[in-house]
Design an enzyme around this catalytic site. Structure first.
Site, mmCIF file in Angstrom:
data_model
loop_
_atom_site.group_PDB
_atom_site.id
_atom_site.type_symbol
_atom_site.label_atom_id
_atom_site.label_comp_id
_atom_site.label_asym_id
_atom_site.label_seq_id
_atom_site.Cartn_x
_atom_site.Cartn_y
_atom_site.Cartn_z
ATOM 1 N N GLY A 190 34.615 38.449 39.576
ATOM 2 C CA GLY A 190 35.781 37.604 39.364
ATOM 3 C C GLY A 190 37.077 37.932 40.059
ATOM 4 N N THR A 192 38.638 40.720 40.665
ATOM 5 C CA THR A 192 38.606 41.782 41.683
ATOM 6 C C THR A 192 38.218 41.202 43.034
ATOM 7 O OG1 THR A 192 37.979 43.411 40.002
ATOM 8 C CG2 THR A 192 37.616 44.014 42.302
ATOM 9 N N GLY A 218 33.474 40.101 34.760
ATOM 10 C CA GLY A 218 32.618 40.966 33.962
ATOM 11 C C GLY A 218 32.274 40.380 32.601
ATOM 12 N N ASP A 223 28.743 41.458 35.857
ATOM 13 C CA ASP A 223 28.030 42.739 35.933
ATOM 14 C C ASP A 223 26.521 42.508 35.885
ATOM 15 O OD1 ASP A 223 30.416 44.249 35.941
ATOM 16 O OD2 ASP A 223 30.548 44.102 33.762
ATOM 17 N N HIS A 250 32.425 43.538 26.627
ATOM 18 C CA HIS A 250 31.213 43.332 27.432
ATOM 19 C C HIS A 250 30.594 44.672 27.846
ATOM 20 C CE1 HIS A 250 34.256 43.931 30.532
ATOM 21 N NE2 HIS A 250 33.340 43.948 31.478
#
Length: 292
Positions: A190, A192, A218, A223, A250
């Site tokens: 996302g 990042t 995430g 992830d 998460h």
């Protein structure tokens, strides 16, 4: 230089077990570096029984895990005020379906390595790569046996950072932009990923091309998406700047990615702290220059 060493039972059963594959590949480097291995009981016993590292004085035996051996390693990562009992990191070859890898001392070993900026290595590929990085930092010539690990033009790297660590990831990617751009592909989760692309465009990367392929955030499953790439052997490296001080909703997805890495132990490398990632990048670029 001192590393803690442990391996789940699967990884020292039989001569082709992961622990022995690593030792065969890296024995020369271990001896060159005079690397002291502080090995938990059963792991140390397996090395000796297999005839590995014959005559090597740097192997030190600790109690069995059930007798506190892994707990000893956690304390030595933190530091006990005695140089000979302070570890520079830990190799823990994890079997992802062995419940002992989720015991408090195992989780604490990783957490303290991350907090103290020390390597926490969980795969054969990661252990082999760490030895090569240490050799390069010590001034040794590149080991041709490590060339496949450093064939970045054939690899995908994942760049992931928790919220508090995103500024450090952006700074890291900017500092090592040339190295990271050598990879065939970069992937990120996302926000990042978006910030990494903006950084790359500001550095002259073509505006019509993404520098990092973005997956979901995430919490929304990014992830897990990258874990699938790892399992399919389509992502060979992950740089994951974790914030060990914050609980995350998460967390299961984060553990899934880490478990995927250990499932393909010969093919994936995961770095979990900025300090370790910095050492790796500097050594990797030095190795590129020496090879050229």
């Amino acid at each position: 230089m001192r590393l803690g060493l442990a391996a789940n039972r699967l990884h020292h059963l039989g001569e082709e077990a992961a622990l022995f594959r690593w030792l065969r590949a890296c024995e020369a480097g271990i001896r060159e570096l005079d690397l002291h291995l502080h090995a938990v009981g059963r792991t140390c016993d397996a090395i000796v029984a297999a005839g590995m590292l014959p005559g090597y004085g740097g192997l030190r035996r600790y109690p069995y895990g059930r007798e506190g051996g892994l707990m000893n390693l956690v304390a030595e990562v933190v530091g006990l005020g005695e140089p000979q009992r302070t570890l520079d990191g830990a190799i823990y070859l994890i079997d992802p379906v062995d419940p002992s890898s989720t015991f408090p001392e195992a989780v604490a070993l990783k957490r303290q390595c991350v907090i103290h900026g020390k390597p926490f290595i969980t795969t054969v590929a990661g252990a082999r790569d760490w030895i090569e990085v240490a050799r390069i930092q010590a001034g040794y010539a590149p080991d041709p046996g490590a060339d496949s690990l450093h064939a970045f033009e054939l690899q995908t790297i994942a760049l992931i950072a928790h919220d508090a660590m995103k500024p450090q990831m952006l700074a890291y990617a900017a500092e090592h932009f040339d190295l990271l751009s050598r990879f065939a592909r970069r992937v990120a989760t996302g926000t990042t990923g978006q910030r990494l692309n903006e950084m790359a465009w500001s550095r002259g990367w073509p505006q019509e091309q993404t520098w990092a392929h973005r997956y979901e955030s995430g919490p929304m499953g990014g992830d897990a998406q990258i874990a699938d790439l790892v399992l399919e052997r389509r992502c060979q490296r992950a740089i994951f700047f974790e914030d060990p001080h914050v609980a995350r909703q998460h967390e299961a997805d984060i553990q899934l990615l880490e478990r995927a890495v250990t499932t393909v132990t010969d093919d994936a490398v995961c770095v979990t702290s900025p300090a370790v990632a910095q050492h790796w990048a500097m050594a990797a670029m030095a190795r590129v220059r020496r090879k050229n």
